[in-house]
Design an enzyme around this catalytic site. Structure first.
Site, PDB file in Angstrom:
ATOM      1  N   HIS A 108     -18.539   8.495  11.400  1.00  0.00           N
ATOM      2  CA  HIS A 108     -17.611   9.624  10.880  1.00  0.00           C
ATOM      3  C   HIS A 108     -18.398  10.513  11.042  1.00  0.00           C
ATOM      4  CE1 HIS A 108     -14.357  10.531   7.886  1.00  0.00           C
ATOM      5  NE2 HIS A 108     -15.363  11.234   8.404  1.00  0.00           N
ATOM      6  N   HIS A 156     -16.463  15.054  13.168  1.00  0.00           N
ATOM      7  CA  HIS A 156     -15.411  15.493  13.441  1.00  0.00           C
ATOM      8  C   HIS A 156     -15.982  16.106  14.624  1.00  0.00           C
ATOM      9  CE1 HIS A 156     -12.583  14.948  10.162  1.00  0.00           C
ATOM     10  NE2 HIS A 156     -13.935  14.197   9.631  1.00  0.00           N
ATOM     11  N   GLN A 174      -5.315  15.269  10.067  1.00  0.00           N
ATOM     12  CA  GLN A 174      -5.420  16.054   8.929  1.00  0.00           C
ATOM     13  C   GLN A 174      -5.343  17.375   8.223  1.00  0.00           C
ATOM     14  OE1 GLN A 174      -9.324  18.211   8.589  1.00  0.00           O
ATOM     15  NE2 GLN A 174      -8.047  17.410   6.944  1.00  0.00           N
ATOM     16  N   HIS A 207      -9.481   9.036   5.646  1.00  0.00           N
ATOM     17  CA  HIS A 207     -10.646   9.665   4.835  1.00  0.00           C
ATOM     18  C   HIS A 207      -9.341   8.872   4.107  1.00  0.00           C
ATOM     19  CE1 HIS A 207     -11.669  11.224   8.254  1.00  0.00           C
ATOM     20  NE2 HIS A 207     -11.720  12.755   7.928  1.00  0.00           N
ATOM     21  N   GLU A 242     -11.139  11.517  -0.642  1.00  0.00           N
ATOM     22  CA  GLU A 242     -12.297  12.139  -0.429  1.00  0.00           C
ATOM     23  C   GLU A 242     -11.654  12.948  -1.496  1.00  0.00           C
ATOM     24  OE1 GLU A 242     -12.911  13.782   2.793  1.00  0.00           O
ATOM     25  OE2 GLU A 242     -14.570  15.085   2.345  1.00  0.00           O
ATOM     26  N   ASP A 277     -20.453  13.104   9.592  1.00  0.00           N
ATOM     27  CA  ASP A 277     -19.293  14.101   9.218  1.00  0.00           C
ATOM     28  C   ASP A 277     -19.199  15.249   9.557  1.00  0.00           C
ATOM     29  OD1 ASP A 277     -17.054  14.117   7.846  1.00  0.00           O
ATOM     30  OD2 ASP A 277     -17.395  14.746   5.973  1.00  0.00           O
ATOM     31  N   TRP A 288     -16.410  23.696   7.335  1.00  0.00           N
ATOM     32  CA  TRP A 288     -17.307  22.756   6.289  1.00  0.00           C
ATOM     33  C   TRP A 288     -18.388  22.239   5.679  1.00  0.00           C
ATOM     34  CZ3 TRP A 288     -13.709  20.591   9.964  1.00  0.00           C
ATOM     35  CH2 TRP A 288     -12.192  20.685   9.093  1.00  0.00           C
TER      36      TRP A 288
HETATM   37 FE   FE2 Z   1     -14.412  13.883   7.699  1.00  0.00          FE
END
Ligand code: FE2
Length: 426
Positions: A55, A57, A150, A208, A211, A307, A313
């Protein structure tokens, strides 16, 4: 005569063995003659299958501070910030950042990554960029791309259409974000349609899912039900699943058998979940990690994912899956010896299972990819997050590093913090 021989290493199960490699395959394991074009001495070192990250990005990685910092540090501001960045980042920018990250990954022995690619903008530049990165890194890195809406599959006008376009362009896995749709009903409908798309196209599915800290966000239930109905099994995964942290225990007692029966897998992202969840709480403050040990007790395959690294993030990160497992171990309180060993297995074998990697592992006939660590065993590797002395991908040495043998000048003793457990536990 081998092309490459890894001599005298300790495998994750504690056995000592040489590994003989011909071309891109492991052709022998055991006590082997020193007959090879190249020999790596791994005596006393841990030799492991490569690290795997299910996982990530990569379209956003190494962009920290561009175009501005995430002042609140929250998931929502991160999404807003990414919304600004994705429309100003060029394909070349994204390729350059991703390739730099891939170099970091390889140096850490991380040789397979599943990355979610944002399919929200109509220009789909991120998809084009990540397809190019996949092509460029294919000789040494297994990259899986997930079509990830997203901003929502239904929530935006072209969310559905753009996800289909990305799949048509060659993206490997169907993604989604049901908890971010406008209503629970839309979220459930998106899960059903995305699972059907995966089934119809013969693709894997990785959403996803939930979350959020909302205990009533129960899309995982819809996902498991669809996976079971469509027979997707281990080709489907639920990522994050943080609402399970806050769910009612009675409900979870019904949910876990359903997930187990479906055969779907689960991915927790401890570095990110621990920092982004519980932001609306005062005290007690929830930490948001999904129920890892409880799922494993039901026979569900659970992996640790990275992630984010240096993106809207998350302001830290090193591409080291041992950092991820180290955090997961602490937050999930996996401190029993067998649980610690399992944390190492999660960032190697279990993650490979989640990504459906074929011929992965240290056995005759497997793809010759492995990492040599300056540690005596998996638990010591978690404690030290040590140097990767050598990384072999598909039969070729792709990274290497000298052992740190610094000594205390005064006493002449090794200055290393490396000490084996007296119990023999590795
Ligand atoms: Fe993610």
């Amino acid at each position: 005569m081998f092309d490459l021989l890894i001599k005298g290493g300790t495998l994750p199960d504690g056995t000592c063995a040489d590994i003989g490699i011909m071309g891109d395959r492991i052709t022998a394991i055991g006590r082997l003659p020193n007959a090879a074009a190249q020999i790596l001495d791994a005596t006393g070192d841990l030799v492991s299958p490569p690290f795997v990250d299910p996982h990530f990005h990569m379209d956003a990685t190494l962009s920290y501070g561009t175009p501005r910092l995430n002042a609140s540090g929250t998931l929502i501001e991160g999404i807003t910030l990414w919304g600004e960045l994705r429309d100003i980042a060029s394909i070349d920018d994204m390729v350059a950042r991703a390739l730099e990250y891939c170099d970091w990954a390889v140096s850490m022995g991380l040789l397979a990554i599943r990355t979610h690619v944002d399919t929200t903008p109509d220009h789909l530049r991120g998809v084009e960029a990540m397809l190019e990165v996949k092509r460029l890194t294919a000789p040494y890195l297994d990259l899986q791309l997930v079509a990830f809406p997203q901003d929502g599959f239904y929530r935006t006008k072209t969310g559905r259409e753009n996800l289909i376009r990305a799949l048509d362009m060659g993206v490997d896995v169907v993604g989604g974000i049901p908890h971010f749709e406008r209503t629970m009903a839309d979220g459930a409908a998106s899960v059903a349609e995305l699972a059907q798309i995966a089934a119809d196209r013969g693709l894997m599915l990785d959403l996803h899912c939930d979350e959020t800290d909302d205990p009533l966000s129960r899309h995982v239930e819809v996902l498991a039900n669809a996976v079971q109905r469509l027979g997707l099994g281990g080709r489907a995964a639920g990522s994050h699943l943080t609402s399970m942290h806050s769910m009612d225990n009675y409900y979870v007692s019904k949910l876990l058998p359903l997930i187990a029966e479906s055969g779907m897998t689960a991915i927790a992202n401890p570095l990110i979940n621990i920092t982004l969840q519980g932001r609306h709480d005062s005290y007690p403050k929830r930490r948001g990690l999904t129920r890892v040990k409880e799922m494993q007790a039901h026979g569900i395959t659970v992996g640790w994912g990275q992630d984010c690294v240096l993106d809207p993030w998350y302001s830290l990160g090193t591409a080291d899956m041992l950092d991820v497992a180290f955090m997961g171990l602490h937050v999930a309180q996996m401190t029993a010896p067998q649980d610690m060993a399992r944390c190492f297995d999660m960032v190697t074998t279990q993650n490979a299972k989640i990504m459906n990697l074929s011929d992965y592992g240290l056995h005759v006939g497997a793809v010759a990819s492995l990492v040599v660590l300056d540690a005596g065993g998996p638990v010591e590797a978690l404690r030290l997050r040590p140097d990767r002395l050598a990384v072999v991908s598909k039969g070729k040495v792709v990274a290497s590093r000298q052992r740190n043998d610094a000594r205390l000048a005064l006493a002449g003793r090794p200055a290393s913090v490396r000490r084996r457990h007296a119990t023999g536990l590795i």
